[in-house]
Design an enzyme around this catalytic site. Sequence first.
Site, PDB file in Angstrom:
ATOM      1  N   TYR A 122      -3.736  11.149   1.030  1.00  0.00           N
ATOM      2  CA  TYR A 122      -4.191  11.036  -0.213  1.00  0.00           C
ATOM      3  C   TYR A 122      -4.207  12.216  -0.980  1.00  0.00           C
ATOM      4  O   TYR A 122      -3.726  12.278  -2.027  1.00  0.00           O
ATOM      5  CB  TYR A 122      -5.577  10.250  -0.280  1.00  0.00           C
ATOM      6  CG  TYR A 122      -5.440   8.768   0.039  1.00  0.00           C
ATOM      7  CD1 TYR A 122      -5.753   7.920  -1.033  1.00  0.00           C
ATOM      8  CD2 TYR A 122      -5.558   8.310   1.294  1.00  0.00           C
ATOM      9  CE1 TYR A 122      -5.658   6.460  -0.838  1.00  0.00           C
ATOM     10  CE2 TYR A 122      -5.431   7.030   1.507  1.00  0.00           C
ATOM     11  CZ  TYR A 122      -5.426   6.199   0.359  1.00  0.00           C
ATOM     12  OH  TYR A 122      -5.555   4.847   0.819  1.00  0.00           O
ATOM     13  N   HIS A 166      -4.568  -7.795  -0.016  1.00  0.00           N
ATOM     14  CA  HIS A 166      -3.865  -6.586   0.069  1.00  0.00           C
ATOM     15  C   HIS A 166      -2.921  -6.541   1.441  1.00  0.00           C
ATOM     16  O   HIS A 166      -2.008  -5.791   1.476  1.00  0.00           O
ATOM     17  CB  HIS A 166      -4.962  -5.592   0.019  1.00  0.00           C
ATOM     18  CG  HIS A 166      -4.237  -4.159   0.094  1.00  0.00           C
ATOM     19  ND1 HIS A 166      -3.458  -3.719  -1.004  1.00  0.00           N
ATOM     20  CD2 HIS A 166      -4.357  -3.120   0.931  1.00  0.00           C
ATOM     21  CE1 HIS A 166      -3.033  -2.478  -0.475  1.00  0.00           C
ATOM     22  NE2 HIS A 166      -3.675  -2.162   0.757  1.00  0.00           N
ATOM     23  N   ASP A 223       0.700  -1.322  -0.070  1.00  0.00           N
ATOM     24  CA  ASP A 223      -0.131  -0.067  -0.100  1.00  0.00           C
ATOM     25  C   ASP A 223       0.894   1.158   0.117  1.00  0.00           C
ATOM     26  O   ASP A 223       1.810   1.399  -0.712  1.00  0.00           O
ATOM     27  CB  ASP A 223      -0.957  -0.061   1.417  1.00  0.00           C
ATOM     28  CG  ASP A 223      -2.010   0.830   1.045  1.00  0.00           C
ATOM     29  OD1 ASP A 223      -3.274   0.579   0.400  1.00  0.00           O
ATOM     30  OD2 ASP A 223      -2.310   2.049   1.568  1.00  0.00           O
TER      31      ASP A 223
END
Length: 477
Positions: A393, A450, A244
């Site tokens: 983000y 993930h 990630d």
Amino acid sequence: MRFEDTIMQTIESIRDTLNNLDQTKLQLLALSSAGIGALLCYLAWRKSPKKIPVGDGWWGAGEKSITEDKTIHKFVVKTSVEEIEDLHRRIDQTRYADPLEDSCFHYGFNSSYLRRVAFYWRHQFDWEKQVKVINQYPHFKTKIEGIDVHFIHVRPVQTPGQKVVPLMMVHGWPGSFYEFYRILPLLTETSSNVVFEVICPSIPGYGYSEAPHKIGFNSLDAARIFHKLMERLGFTQYYVQGGDWGSLITSNMAQMKPECVRGLHLNMIFATNDLGQLLSLLVGRYLPFLVGFSKEDVKRLYPYMEKSIYEILRETGYLHIQATKPDTAGCGLNDSPVGLAAYILEKFSSWTDLGNRDLEDGGLEKKFSLDDLLTNVMIYWTTCSIIPSMRFYKENLKQNLKTRVDSVTKVFVPTGVAAFPHELAHCPRSWTGARFRDVRSYTYMPRGGHFAAFEEPQLLAQDIMQFVEKVESKRRK
């Protein structure tokens, strides 16, 4: 003479000429072409940057301090009766909406199952006990670039003949350093040739690391801060590992100071999305050998890629929100523990396996315990870190990632890749070389998604160890 006849005669003439060339001339021609190609590749390689600037930053409140306290302090996670009572009161006051019939997890976190999770959280989950679990490893804080950086530092149980290797592991969103608690014993208490001294930091703005007070903190800044952390701990060379955001941060670390990073291990690849990849996708379904696709690549890429636009729309709504207005969306999550749990745990469902959307409980307890899942949520809740974690983000996606300095710079350190079948996107080995120029290990994992360290710690630990042993063996030679 007709035009067609002229063309045919010309072709025959060329063919006769080629047939008359002896083998030596053909070999010379081939060698010359290869030499020119190699020269062009070498010149292109020389022109491409080998490192990205280290730079500097200041993320503390107010003006930059002339001097910075470099002391490393012990840190202990604590809780209180007031904190737990406030949590219980908020859970009790949660308002729920009934789910649509047979909707499972296709509309997000199913509210029927959410009630069960909240009931467990309110009446059975023991936060005081989990705090003791968190504190089983040594925690520390140190101030870097004006903010407190939290990390755990686990020294190995070494046996005679073992080589101790420093390793930094970096988490992503919506995870935390706690993701690595299952894998830490496998790395620090192993009988393999190498044993690891592991450092797991919290990304600034996540968990117990202080959030940046200024605009602009992105993965490059996190990479620089983590290099400073390792230097402060006395390490000059070390391995780094991540998935990630941790994948991007550790890749940046390798680009920033390749002389310090002995090896880079990733369980998620950020590959460039260029025309060559698009063409290989079009060809690879029917002629995979032409574009270097294995049978496993074909299995993982298709038919998912054919409906990828639809899947992207279904699964990346959070990304658009967090990359544009994180503070707005974060208000409700920061105020409601059950809302926060739904937002975070929905990702632990679908990102583990998209097929979990067909289940009423999202398949959450197939790979995780509710205690582990809620401990991760509590790290966000008790530190009020959901909003600053979402801002990461915004800071990374406010500009075109393709033109950012790390996107136009290759990674030259030895790299290992663990490709898990249920990762959000599969990156074939033939694509990795475009960005990572020294891939020493690429493993098609048999299962997992993930959150690799949390889901399949044994598989990930084995892959990290075989990669490091391979790199270390070559270094010795």
